[in-house]
Design an enzyme around this catalytic site. Structure first.
Site, PDB file in Angstrom:
ATOM      1  N   HIS A  19       0.830  -1.208   0.000  1.00 55.72           N
ATOM      2  CA  HIS A  19       0.000   0.000   0.000  1.00 55.72           C
ATOM      3  C   HIS A  19       0.866   1.260   0.000  1.00 55.72           C
ATOM      4  O   HIS A  19       2.075   1.220   0.273  1.00 55.72           O
ATOM      5  CB  HIS A  19      -0.919   0.012   1.222  1.00 55.72           C
ATOM      6  CG  HIS A  19      -0.150   0.010   2.526  1.00 55.72           C
ATOM      7  ND1 HIS A  19       0.413   1.143   3.060  1.00 55.72           N
ATOM      8  CD2 HIS A  19       0.148  -0.995   3.381  1.00 55.72           C
ATOM      9  CE1 HIS A  19       1.027   0.853   4.192  1.00 55.72           C
ATOM     10  NE2 HIS A  19       0.885  -0.451   4.412  1.00 55.72           N
ATOM     11  N   ARG A  69      -6.063   1.219   3.896  1.00 57.60           N
ATOM     12  CA  ARG A  69      -4.913   1.718   3.130  1.00 57.60           C
ATOM     13  C   ARG A  69      -4.668   0.887   1.869  1.00 57.60           C
ATOM     14  O   ARG A  69      -4.203   1.424   0.857  1.00 57.60           O
ATOM     15  CB  ARG A  69      -3.659   1.776   4.005  1.00 57.60           C
ATOM     16  CG  ARG A  69      -3.247   0.485   4.704  1.00 57.60           C
ATOM     17  CD  ARG A  69      -2.181   0.817   5.754  1.00 57.60           C
ATOM     18  NE  ARG A  69      -1.652  -0.333   6.482  1.00 57.60           N
ATOM     19  CZ  ARG A  69      -2.187  -0.818   7.589  1.00 57.60           C
ATOM     20  NH1 ARG A  69      -3.301  -0.298   8.085  1.00 57.60           N
ATOM     21  NH2 ARG A  69      -1.613  -1.834   8.225  1.00 57.60           N
ATOM     22  N   GLU A  94      -1.216  -7.230   7.140  1.00 53.80           N
ATOM     23  CA  GLU A  94       0.104  -7.143   7.742  1.00 53.80           C
ATOM     24  C   GLU A  94       0.198  -8.120   8.918  1.00 53.80           C
ATOM     25  O   GLU A  94      -0.814  -8.588   9.455  1.00 53.80           O
ATOM     26  CB  GLU A  94       0.329  -5.697   8.218  1.00 53.80           C
ATOM     27  CG  GLU A  94       1.641  -5.429   8.923  1.00 53.80           C
ATOM     28  CD  GLU A  94       2.837  -5.660   8.029  1.00 53.80           C
ATOM     29  OE1 GLU A  94       3.255  -6.838   7.940  1.00 53.80           O
ATOM     30  OE2 GLU A  94       3.367  -4.688   7.448  1.00 53.80           O
TER      31      GLU A  94
END
Length: 217
Positions: A19, A69, A94
């Site tokens: 991102h 994001r 993540e």
């Protein structure tokens, strides 16, 4: 004798990009599963470069982390293009940094638990979070589904928008990259090329996205 496997794709490109820039990236805070949006308009120059690099690439399937994001990055990069409906998947998130989310290296550097985690190159779990093996378990499950669908649907190019830690773990497992060498910048990523062998797909090469030099798809 006819063999149906001859009609299957023998090569699959999986492009996984990170991102764009967020406020927490700029402040060097661990984001993990926190739903932090892009820092706009500061993120746009990097996003524009990524969009230009992928402008002529037709993707058969599009995957994206479900965090804001990544959704924003995908929308910017593929704006105005006809494309497959994106699939938002929490497995592309993540690493969960647990108690470290929102913290900076400067705040954590003297903490013994944090030092042990860093020295383990992520193999230890973060307190309240995940280990590298936990991250790989969900990434590999996602990747296996991508490869299965490629064989069934004839896909040759797949795009995924994910996170820095996820791409680093993919690089460690697929490229044998060192933990510290696997980092990519915002709105950058890797093109993993898989070839279909007798025993299934294997990663045959990997390259930077955007390419550091001109490359042909």
């Amino acid at each position: 004798m006819n063999d149906a496997r001859l009609d299957e794709p023998r090569r699959l490109d999986v492009v996984v990009v990170r991102h764009g820039l967020t406020t927490w990236n700029r402040e060097r805070r661990y984001q993990g599963h926190r739903d932090i949006p892009l820092l706009l308009p500061d993120a746009e120059p990097d996003l524009d470069r990524l969009r230009e690099a992928l402008a002529d690439v037709a993707f058969d399937a599009v995957h994206c982390s479900d965090l804001t994001r990544c959704r924003q990055t995908l929308a910017h990069v593929l704006e105005g293009r006809e494309r497959a409906a994106p699939r938002f998947d929490a497995r592309l998130r993540e690493l969960a940094f647990g108690d470290y989310e929102g913290q900076t290296w400067a705040a954590l550097k003297d903490d013994p638990g944090y030092r042990a985690w860093v020295d383990s190159q992520g193999r230890l779990p973060t307190p309240g979070g995940e280990s590298a093996d936990d991250l790989w378990a969900r990434l590999s499950a996602w990747l296996e589904e991508v490869m299965t669908e490629a064989r069934e649907a004839g896909h040759r190019r797949v795009l995924a928008v994910s996170h820095g830690g996820a791409i680093r773990e993919l690089r460690r497992r697929l490229e044998a990259a060192d933990f510290w060498d696997g980092v990519v910048g915002q709105a950058q990523g890797r093109r993993f090329t898989f070839t279909l062998e007798e025993d299934g797909w294997s990663c045959s090469s990997s390259s930077a996205v955007p390419a550091r030099e001109s490359a042909t798809w």
